[in-house]
Design a protein around this motif. Structure first.
Motif, PDB file in Angstrom:
ATOM      1  N   THR A  39      17.138 -26.248   6.270  1.00  0.00           N
ATOM      2  CA  THR A  39      15.887 -26.174   7.023  1.00  0.00           C
ATOM      3  C   THR A  39      14.921 -25.230   6.334  1.00  0.00           C
ATOM      4  O   THR A  39      15.318 -24.176   5.850  1.00  0.00           O
ATOM      5  CB  THR A  39      16.169 -25.661   8.457  1.00  0.00           C
ATOM      6  OG1 THR A  39      17.114 -26.531   9.077  1.00  0.00           O
ATOM      7  CG2 THR A  39      14.912 -25.612   9.291  1.00  0.00           C
ATOM      8  N   THR A  41      11.275 -23.240   7.162  1.00  0.00           N
ATOM      9  CA  THR A  41      10.346 -22.870   8.224  1.00  0.00           C
ATOM     10  C   THR A  41       9.192 -22.082   7.627  1.00  0.00           C
ATOM     11  O   THR A  41       9.401 -21.135   6.875  1.00  0.00           O
ATOM     12  CB  THR A  41      11.049 -22.015   9.301  1.00  0.00           C
ATOM     13  OG1 THR A  41      12.152 -22.765   9.828  1.00  0.00           O
ATOM     14  CG2 THR A  41      10.106 -21.654  10.431  1.00  0.00           C
ATOM     15  N   THR A  46       8.739 -26.383  11.183  1.00  0.00           N
ATOM     16  CA  THR A  46      10.105 -26.447  10.663  1.00  0.00           C
ATOM     17  C   THR A  46      10.412 -27.863  10.218  1.00  0.00           C
ATOM     18  O   THR A  46      10.112 -28.823  10.929  1.00  0.00           O
ATOM     19  CB  THR A  46      11.115 -26.016  11.739  1.00  0.00           C
ATOM     20  OG1 THR A  46      10.838 -24.674  12.111  1.00  0.00           O
ATOM     21  CG2 THR A  46      12.536 -26.111  11.243  1.00  0.00           C
ATOM     22  N   LYS A  47      11.011 -27.994   9.041  1.00  0.00           N
ATOM     23  CA  LYS A  47      11.461 -29.295   8.534  1.00  0.00           C
ATOM     24  C   LYS A  47      12.940 -29.166   8.202  1.00  0.00           C
ATOM     25  O   LYS A  47      13.369 -28.213   7.558  1.00  0.00           O
ATOM     26  CB  LYS A  47      10.705 -29.699   7.267  1.00  0.00           C
ATOM     27  CG  LYS A  47       9.208 -29.828   7.442  1.00  0.00           C
ATOM     28  CD  LYS A  47       8.841 -31.104   8.127  1.00  0.00           C
ATOM     29  CE  LYS A  47       7.319 -31.197   8.216  1.00  0.00           C
ATOM     30  NZ  LYS A  47       6.853 -32.474   8.618  1.00  0.00           N
ATOM     31  N   THR A  48      13.723 -30.136   8.651  1.00  0.00           N
ATOM     32  CA  THR A  48      15.160 -30.149   8.417  1.00  0.00           C
ATOM     33  C   THR A  48      15.512 -31.407   7.624  1.00  0.00           C
ATOM     34  O   THR A  48      14.947 -32.466   7.872  1.00  0.00           O
ATOM     35  CB  THR A  48      15.913 -30.133   9.755  1.00  0.00           C
ATOM     36  OG1 THR A  48      15.546 -28.951  10.466  1.00  0.00           O
ATOM     37  CG2 THR A  48      17.413 -30.139   9.556  1.00  0.00           C
TER      38      THR A  48
END
Length: 167
Positions: A39, A41, A46-48
Protein backbone atom coordinates in the motif's frame (compact mmCIF):
# COMPACT_ATOMS: atom_id res chain seq x y z
CA UNK A 1 -49.74 -36.63 -0.63
CA UNK A 2 -48.52 -33.79 1.56
CA UNK A 3 -45.76 -35.97 2.99
CA UNK A 4 -44.51 -36.89 -0.50
CA UNK A 5 -44.32 -33.24 -1.58
CA UNK A 6 -42.65 -32.21 1.66
CA UNK A 7 -39.93 -34.86 1.47
CA UNK A 8 -39.29 -34.10 -2.21
CA UNK A 9 -38.86 -30.42 -1.26
CA UNK A 10 -36.22 -31.35 1.31
CA UNK A 11 -34.43 -33.48 -1.27
CA UNK A 12 -34.53 -30.64 -3.80
CA UNK A 13 -33.13 -28.18 -1.28
CA UNK A 14 -30.40 -30.64 -0.29
CA UNK A 15 -29.50 -31.27 -3.94
CA UNK A 16 -29.42 -27.53 -4.64
CA UNK A 17 -27.18 -26.95 -1.63
CA UNK A 18 -24.82 -29.73 -2.71
CA UNK A 19 -24.64 -28.24 -6.23
CA UNK A 20 -23.91 -24.78 -4.81
CA UNK A 21 -21.09 -26.12 -2.65
CA UNK A 22 -19.62 -28.07 -5.58
CA UNK A 23 -19.79 -25.07 -7.91
CA UNK A 24 -18.19 -22.90 -5.21
CA UNK A 25 -15.29 -25.33 -4.84
CA UNK A 26 -14.81 -25.52 -8.61
CA UNK A 27 -14.78 -21.72 -8.82
CA UNK A 28 -12.20 -21.47 -6.04
CA UNK A 29 -9.85 -23.94 -7.71
CA UNK A 30 -9.93 -21.83 -10.88
CA UNK A 31 -8.85 -18.69 -9.01
CA UNK A 32 -5.26 -17.67 -8.43
CA UNK A 33 -4.25 -17.36 -4.82
CA UNK A 34 -4.08 -13.65 -4.01
CA UNK A 35 -0.63 -12.25 -3.34
CA UNK A 36 0.21 -10.26 -0.22
CA UNK A 37 -0.62 -6.56 -0.57
CA UNK A 38 1.50 -3.43 -0.65
CA UNK A 39 0.00 0.00 0.00
CA UNK A 40 1.12 3.54 -0.77
CA UNK A 41 -0.42 6.45 1.13
CA UNK A 42 -0.02 10.13 0.29
CA UNK A 43 -2.07 12.56 2.38
CA UNK A 44 -5.56 11.06 2.55
CA UNK A 45 -5.17 8.98 -0.62
CA UNK A 46 -4.31 5.29 -0.38
CA UNK A 47 -3.68 2.81 -3.19
CA UNK A 48 -3.30 -0.92 -2.56
CA UNK A 49 -1.97 -3.45 -5.04
CA UNK A 50 -1.17 -7.11 -5.42
CA UNK A 51 2.19 -8.12 -6.87
CA UNK A 52 2.72 -7.18 -10.49
CA UNK A 53 1.48 -9.98 -12.76
CA UNK A 54 4.19 -12.59 -13.24
CA UNK A 55 6.44 -10.95 -10.63
CA UNK A 56 5.73 -13.00 -7.50
CA UNK A 57 6.56 -16.54 -6.53
CA UNK A 58 5.79 -17.54 -2.97
CA UNK A 59 7.92 -20.69 -3.18
CA UNK A 60 11.14 -19.47 -4.80
CA UNK A 61 13.10 -16.38 -5.67
CA UNK A 62 12.84 -14.59 -8.99
CA UNK A 63 15.74 -15.16 -11.39
CA UNK A 64 17.97 -12.16 -12.09
CA UNK A 65 16.53 -11.81 -15.60
CA UNK A 66 12.95 -12.03 -14.30
CA UNK A 67 13.71 -9.48 -11.55
CA UNK A 68 15.18 -7.07 -14.09
CA UNK A 69 12.12 -7.54 -16.31
CA UNK A 70 9.80 -6.95 -13.35
CA UNK A 71 11.64 -3.84 -12.18
CA UNK A 72 11.42 -2.34 -15.68
CA UNK A 73 7.67 -2.79 -16.01
CA UNK A 74 5.85 0.51 -16.41
CA UNK A 75 2.68 -0.42 -14.57
CA UNK A 76 1.04 0.30 -11.28
CA UNK A 77 -1.66 2.28 -9.64
CA UNK A 78 -1.15 6.04 -9.91
CA UNK A 79 -1.05 8.30 -6.89
CA UNK A 80 -0.45 12.08 -6.93
CA UNK A 81 2.14 13.71 -4.68
CA UNK A 82 2.16 17.41 -3.89
CA UNK A 83 5.33 19.23 -2.81
CA UNK A 84 5.94 18.78 0.92
CA UNK A 85 3.91 15.57 1.27
CA UNK A 86 5.30 12.34 2.68
CA UNK A 87 4.86 9.04 0.89
CA UNK A 88 4.05 6.11 3.17
CA UNK A 89 4.60 2.53 2.10
CA UNK A 90 2.87 -0.26 3.99
CA UNK A 91 3.37 -3.95 3.34
CA UNK A 92 1.64 -7.13 4.41
CA UNK A 93 3.48 -8.91 7.26
CA UNK A 94 4.23 -11.75 4.80
CA UNK A 95 6.23 -9.29 2.68
CA UNK A 96 8.06 -7.95 5.73
CA UNK A 97 8.92 -11.43 7.05
CA UNK A 98 12.42 -11.54 5.48
CA UNK A 99 12.53 -7.90 4.46
CA UNK A 100 11.66 -5.57 1.62
CA UNK A 101 13.08 -2.56 -0.16
CA UNK A 102 11.52 0.30 -2.09
CA UNK A 103 13.19 1.74 -5.19
CA UNK A 104 12.65 4.14 -8.04
CA UNK A 105 14.37 3.88 -11.41
CA UNK A 106 17.23 5.99 -10.14
CA UNK A 107 18.00 4.27 -6.84
CA UNK A 108 16.89 2.27 -3.82
CA UNK A 109 15.18 4.38 -1.18
CA UNK A 110 16.55 2.29 1.67
CA UNK A 111 20.08 1.23 2.53
CA UNK A 112 19.11 -2.26 3.58
CA UNK A 113 15.93 -4.36 3.59
CA UNK A 114 13.35 -3.46 6.22
CA UNK A 115 11.33 -5.95 8.27
CA UNK A 116 8.92 -3.21 9.32
CA UNK A 117 5.45 -3.14 7.83
CA UNK A 118 5.46 0.65 7.31
CA UNK A 119 8.02 3.25 6.22
CA UNK A 120 7.61 6.83 5.04
CA UNK A 121 9.71 9.01 2.76
CA UNK A 122 9.96 12.67 1.78
CA UNK A 123 7.80 12.77 -1.35
CA UNK A 124 9.76 15.38 -3.25
CA UNK A 125 13.03 13.47 -2.90
CA UNK A 126 11.52 10.54 -4.82
CA UNK A 127 11.30 12.69 -7.95
CA UNK A 128 14.96 13.75 -7.97
CA UNK A 129 17.00 11.74 -10.44
CA UNK A 130 20.41 12.14 -12.01
CA UNK A 131 20.54 12.97 -15.71
CA UNK A 132 23.19 11.45 -18.03
CA UNK A 133 25.60 14.26 -17.04
CA UNK A 134 25.27 13.28 -13.38
CA UNK A 135 23.29 16.38 -12.43
CA UNK A 136 20.18 16.14 -10.26
CA UNK A 137 16.89 17.07 -11.88
CA UNK A 138 13.24 16.77 -10.88
CA UNK A 139 11.11 14.48 -13.02
CA UNK A 140 7.29 14.70 -13.21
CA UNK A 141 6.64 11.03 -12.43
CA UNK A 142 8.43 7.96 -11.13
CA UNK A 143 7.74 4.27 -10.94
CA UNK A 144 7.99 3.05 -7.37
CA UNK A 145 8.77 -0.63 -6.87
CA UNK A 146 8.38 -2.52 -3.61
CA UNK A 147 10.58 -5.64 -3.70
CA UNK A 148 10.15 -8.54 -1.27
CA UNK A 149 13.40 -10.22 -0.23
CA UNK A 150 13.67 -13.94 0.57
CA UNK A 151 15.68 -15.58 3.36
CA UNK A 152 18.80 -15.72 1.13
CA UNK A 153 18.65 -12.13 -0.06
CA UNK A 154 17.03 -12.85 -3.45
CA UNK A 155 13.85 -11.17 -4.67
CA UNK A 156 10.53 -13.01 -4.32
CA UNK A 157 8.10 -10.39 -5.58
CA UNK A 158 7.65 -6.91 -7.01
CA UNK A 159 4.76 -4.48 -6.47
CA UNK A 160 4.47 -1.32 -8.60
CA UNK A 161 3.03 2.13 -8.08
CA UNK A 162 3.29 5.21 -10.26
CA UNK A 163 3.86 8.52 -8.46
CA UNK A 164 3.02 11.80 -10.21
CA UNK A 165 4.34 15.09 -8.88
CA UNK A 166 1.77 17.87 -8.80
CA UNK A 167 2.84 21.47 -8.64
Amino acid sequence: MTAALFSRGKASRAAAAACAVTLGLVALTACDKPTPLATVTVGSTTKTAEATKGCFDEDKKLSQSKLKECLNKDTGKTIKVQPGQRVGIGVDPKIAEYGWIAATASSPLMGKPSKETYRSFDGESLFVQKNPLGQAETVPEVNLAVVQIDENGGAKGVWHFKLKLES
